[in-house]
Design a protein around this motif. Sequence first.
Motif, PDB file in Angstrom:
ATOM      1  N   SER A 161       0.867  -1.080  -0.202  1.00 45.88           N
ATOM      2  CA  SER A 161       0.043  -0.085   0.087  1.00 45.88           C
ATOM      3  C   SER A 161       0.908   1.259   0.146  1.00 45.88           C
ATOM      4  O   SER A 161       2.171   1.061   0.265  1.00 45.88           O
ATOM      5  CB  SER A 161      -0.917   0.054   1.177  1.00 45.88           C
ATOM      6  N   ARG A 162       0.255   2.531  -0.243  1.00 45.31           N
ATOM      7  CA  ARG A 162       1.145   3.473  -0.209  1.00 45.31           C
ATOM      8  C   ARG A 162       1.717   3.836   1.154  1.00 45.31           C
ATOM      9  O   ARG A 162       3.040   4.202   0.895  1.00 45.31           O
ATOM     10  CB  ARG A 162       0.090   4.702  -0.763  1.00 45.31           C
ATOM     11  N   THR A 163       1.038   3.789   2.196  1.00 44.68           N
ATOM     12  CA  THR A 163       1.656   4.138   3.386  1.00 44.68           C
ATOM     13  C   THR A 163       2.704   3.027   3.791  1.00 44.68           C
ATOM     14  O   THR A 163       3.649   3.629   4.146  1.00 44.68           O
ATOM     15  CB  THR A 163       0.732   4.235   4.591  1.00 44.68           C
ATOM     16  N   ALA A 164       2.539   1.762   3.461  1.00 44.16           N
ATOM     17  CA  ALA A 164       3.520   0.819   3.723  1.00 44.16           C
ATOM     18  C   ALA A 164       4.908   0.891   2.892  1.00 44.16           C
ATOM     19  O   ALA A 164       5.886   0.870   3.475  1.00 44.16           O
ATOM     20  CB  ALA A 164       3.145  -0.686   3.544  1.00 44.16           C
ATOM     21  N   LEU A 165       4.639   1.472   1.725  1.00 46.13           N
ATOM     22  CA  LEU A 165       5.732   1.545   0.742  1.00 46.13           C
ATOM     23  C   LEU A 165       6.585   2.922   1.244  1.00 46.13           C
ATOM     24  O   LEU A 165       7.796   3.024   1.274  1.00 46.13           O
ATOM     25  CB  LEU A 165       5.299   1.895  -0.743  1.00 46.13           C
ATOM     26  N   LEU A 166       5.765   3.917   1.792  1.00 47.19           N
ATOM     27  CA  LEU A 166       6.466   5.206   2.408  1.00 47.19           C
ATOM     28  C   LEU A 166       7.095   4.647   3.547  1.00 47.19           C
ATOM     29  O   LEU A 166       8.349   5.110   3.700  1.00 47.19           O
ATOM     30  CB  LEU A 166       5.489   6.235   2.552  1.00 47.19           C
ATOM     31  N   GLY A 167       6.514   4.031   4.515  1.00 45.66           N
ATOM     32  CA  GLY A 167       7.408   3.422   5.508  1.00 45.66           C
ATOM     33  C   GLY A 167       8.449   2.712   5.241  1.00 45.66           C
ATOM     34  O   GLY A 167       9.760   2.560   5.829  1.00 45.66           O
ATOM     35  N   ASP A 168       8.368   1.661   4.160  1.00 42.22           N
ATOM     36  CA  ASP A 168       9.682   0.948   3.679  1.00 42.22           C
ATOM     37  C   ASP A 168      10.992   1.770   3.257  1.00 42.22           C
ATOM     38  O   ASP A 168      11.951   1.558   3.617  1.00 42.22           O
ATOM     39  CB  ASP A 168       9.229  -0.068   2.582  1.00 42.22           C
ATOM     40  N   ALA A 169      10.226   2.951   2.500  1.00 44.97           N
ATOM     41  CA  ALA A 169      11.288   3.945   1.839  1.00 44.97           C
ATOM     42  C   ALA A 169      12.215   4.745   2.966  1.00 44.97           C
ATOM     43  O   ALA A 169      13.395   4.861   3.144  1.00 44.97           O
ATOM     44  CB  ALA A 169      10.748   4.955   0.975  1.00 44.97           C
ATOM     45  N   LEU A 170      11.194   5.078   4.142  1.00 47.59           N
ATOM     46  CA  LEU A 170      11.847   5.800   5.320  1.00 47.59           C
ATOM     47  C   LEU A 170      12.623   4.733   6.158  1.00 47.59           C
ATOM     48  O   LEU A 170      13.632   5.358   6.530  1.00 47.59           O
ATOM     49  CB  LEU A 170      10.911   6.235   6.287  1.00 47.59           C
ATOM     50  N   GLY A 171      12.653   3.375   6.080  1.00 46.80           N
ATOM     51  CA  GLY A 171      13.432   2.450   6.619  1.00 46.80           C
ATOM     52  C   GLY A 171      14.549   2.318   6.023  1.00 46.80           C
ATOM     53  O   GLY A 171      15.621   2.371   6.546  1.00 46.80           O
ATOM     54  N   VAL A 172      14.797   2.360   4.493  1.00 49.82           N
ATOM     55  CA  VAL A 172      15.995   2.179   3.843  1.00 49.82           C
ATOM     56  C   VAL A 172      16.824   3.709   4.217  1.00 49.82           C
ATOM     57  O   VAL A 172      18.025   3.509   4.426  1.00 49.82           O
ATOM     58  CB  VAL A 172      15.685   2.200   2.227  1.00 49.82           C
ATOM     59  N   VAL A 173      16.255   4.941   4.136  1.00 53.32           N
ATOM     60  CA  VAL A 173      16.826   6.000   4.580  1.00 53.32           C
ATOM     61  C   VAL A 173      17.610   5.927   6.071  1.00 53.32           C
ATOM     62  O   VAL A 173      18.709   6.175   6.447  1.00 53.32           O
ATOM     63  CB  VAL A 173      16.076   7.219   4.546  1.00 53.32           C
ATOM     64  N   THR A 174      16.672   5.253   6.910  1.00 50.84           N
ATOM     65  CA  THR A 174      17.089   4.939   8.244  1.00 50.84           C
ATOM     66  C   THR A 174      18.466   4.246   8.369  1.00 50.84           C
ATOM     67  O   THR A 174      19.435   4.456   8.867  1.00 50.84           O
ATOM     68  CB  THR A 174      15.932   4.300   9.086  1.00 50.84           C
ATOM     69  N   ALA A 175      18.444   3.199   7.459  1.00 51.87           N
ATOM     70  CA  ALA A 175      19.601   2.159   7.307  1.00 51.87           C
ATOM     71  C   ALA A 175      20.774   3.041   6.649  1.00 51.87           C
ATOM     72  O   ALA A 175      21.940   2.700   7.381  1.00 51.87           O
ATOM     73  CB  ALA A 175      19.380   0.936   6.445  1.00 51.87           C
ATOM     74  N   MET A 176      20.755   3.838   5.965  1.00 53.41           N
ATOM     75  CA  MET A 176      22.003   4.621   5.827  1.00 53.41           C
ATOM     76  C   MET A 176      22.455   5.414   6.751  1.00 53.41           C
ATOM     77  O   MET A 176      23.583   5.674   6.799  1.00 53.41           O
ATOM     78  CB  MET A 176      21.649   5.543   4.582  1.00 53.41           C
ATOM     79  N   PHE A 177      21.501   6.021   7.399  1.00 57.52           N
ATOM     80  CA  PHE A 177      22.024   6.877   8.848  1.00 57.52           C
ATOM     81  C   PHE A 177      22.680   5.739   9.794  1.00 57.52           C
ATOM     82  O   PHE A 177      23.435   6.255  10.623  1.00 57.52           O
ATOM     83  CB  PHE A 177      20.891   7.665   9.242  1.00 57.52           C
ATOM     84  N   TYR A 178      21.995   4.755  10.050  1.00 54.71           N
ATOM     85  CA  TYR A 178      22.427   3.784  11.180  1.00 54.71           C
ATOM     86  C   TYR A 178      23.796   3.188  10.612  1.00 54.71           C
ATOM     87  O   TYR A 178      24.754   2.882  11.574  1.00 54.71           O
ATOM     88  CB  TYR A 178      21.307   2.576  11.062  1.00 54.71           C
ATOM     89  N   ALA A 179      24.145   3.099   9.342  1.00 58.95           N
ATOM     90  CA  ALA A 179      25.407   2.440   8.978  1.00 58.95           C
ATOM     91  C   ALA A 179      26.545   3.644   9.323  1.00 58.95           C
ATOM     92  O   ALA A 179      27.484   3.400   9.877  1.00 58.95           O
ATOM     93  CB  ALA A 179      25.389   2.453   7.431  1.00 58.95           C
ATOM     94  N   TRP A 180      26.243   4.886   9.035  1.00 58.27           N
ATOM     95  CA  TRP A 180      26.989   6.056   9.395  1.00 58.27           C
ATOM     96  C   TRP A 180      27.223   6.041  10.883  1.00 58.27           C
ATOM     97  O   TRP A 180      28.385   6.527  11.263  1.00 58.27           O
ATOM     98  CB  TRP A 180      26.351   7.478   8.898  1.00 58.27           C
ATOM     99  N   TYR A 181      26.062   5.762  11.630  1.00 57.54           N
ATOM    100  CA  TYR A 181      26.278   5.936  13.072  1.00 57.54           C
ATOM    101  C   TYR A 181      27.425   4.844  13.464  1.00 57.54           C
ATOM    102  O   TYR A 181      28.050   4.909  14.598  1.00 57.54           O
ATOM    103  CB  TYR A 181      25.070   6.010  13.688  1.00 57.54           C
ATOM    104  N   ILE A 182      27.172   3.551  12.987  1.00 56.36           N
ATOM    105  CA  ILE A 182      28.137   2.480  13.460  1.00 56.36           C
ATOM    106  C   ILE A 182      29.491   2.657  13.152  1.00 56.36           C
ATOM    107  O   ILE A 182      30.101   2.600  14.096  1.00 56.36           O
ATOM    108  CB  ILE A 182      27.562   1.162  12.969  1.00 56.36           C
ATOM    109  N   LEU A 183      29.727   3.285  12.261  1.00 56.81           N
ATOM    110  CA  LEU A 183      31.127   3.534  11.722  1.00 56.81           C
ATOM    111  C   LEU A 183      31.626   4.688  12.512  1.00 56.81           C
ATOM    112  O   LEU A 183      32.813   4.524  12.767  1.00 56.81           O
ATOM    113  CB  LEU A 183      31.151   3.708  10.110  1.00 56.81           C
ATOM    114  N   ALA A 184      30.962   5.680  12.737  1.00 55.54           N
ATOM    115  CA  ALA A 184      31.322   6.839  13.655  1.00 55.54           C
ATOM    116  C   ALA A 184      31.708   6.396  15.038  1.00 55.54           C
ATOM    117  O   ALA A 184      32.860   7.021  15.528  1.00 55.54           O
ATOM    118  CB  ALA A 184      30.267   8.045  13.405  1.00 55.54           C
ATOM    119  N   VAL A 185      30.536   5.806  15.807  1.00 49.98           N
ATOM    120  CA  VAL A 185      30.933   5.110  17.010  1.00 49.98           C
ATOM    121  C   VAL A 185      32.170   4.109  16.994  1.00 49.98           C
ATOM    122  O   VAL A 185      33.055   4.219  17.845  1.00 49.98           O
ATOM    123  CB  VAL A 185      29.885   4.467  17.565  1.00 49.98           C
ATOM    124  N   LYS A 186      32.384   3.577  16.060  1.00 50.93           N
ATOM    125  CA  LYS A 186      33.528   2.281  15.837  1.00 50.93           C
ATOM    126  C   LYS A 186      34.788   3.113  15.898  1.00 50.93           C
ATOM    127  O   LYS A 186      35.778   3.028  16.409  1.00 50.93           O
ATOM    128  CB  LYS A 186      33.454   1.658  14.467  1.00 50.93           C
TER     129      LYS A 186
END
Length: 285
Positions: free
Chosen positions: A141-166
């Motif tokens: 659905s439109r809302t689920a696809l939006l949530g999925d897209a936001l989840g992918v963006v989250t992953a990019m920021f999360y990877a940045w955070y993991i590497l910065a903390v490391k």
Amino acid sequence: MRPALLALFFGATCIALSPIFVRLSEAGPTATAFWRVAIAVPVLWILALLLKNPHEKGFSGKKLLFLGAGVAFAGDLAFWHKSIEFTSVANSTLLANLASIFVTLAAWLLWRQRPRPLFLVALALALGGVALLVHTSLEFSRTALLGDALGVVTAMFYAWYILAVKGLRDRGAATLQVMAVTSTLTALLLLPVALASGEQMLPSSAAGWWILIGLALVSHAAGQGLIAYALAHLPAPFSSVGLLLQPVVAAFFAWVLLSEPLVALQIAGGLVVLAAIWLAHRARG
């Protein structure tokens, strides 16, 4: 090595509770992200000062890494909490943990850390298992696809955070120092965003405040603190795969506490993820 591995898994379990707290929160998703770090900040600073090692290194040469970690975590929380609003707990947690792909790619492209073939097999197995875990809950659905897209963006920021903390931990920054500073920066960045969003800033009941306190102390202070400790002793690519335990535990909590469905295919996916984590651990031995 064993204490670090246990810290990684317990930290992942604490963080797996965070989407439950977010779903139950009476404040808006961005406001909830702000309170998540703001409530934890005084506790973290008190602990950082009380338990400070006299040989602990200061901020010299680490200011940009601290700033990067704060920005990354602010983006991670803002986009993830929005993702949870539009899609299932299991699916939003899965997509956030695609950070493992971005971490491995960054280590490969930026630092020429070519992953072992067995690690790549483990990573593929983990992602396949998590895909099985959430397959039955995917909604086209439109809302689920939006949530999925936001989840992918989250992953990019999360990877940045993991590497910065490391990077911070590798340069001698203490776990509590990392948590206190990055949490303060994250709160300062999220407050104007939450105010500008027009969301409800304050919970409407005492129970709502307890939900925010649980999110701050259990998911953020304990969960992220344990992971920050683990990152000092484990390679970042392996740590990112180990954190794939989060969708397994989050799906279980969502089934028990929110009545989100958990069927045989999802259980099988969880078992595959656990097997992949074990295989990734063997690959680095």
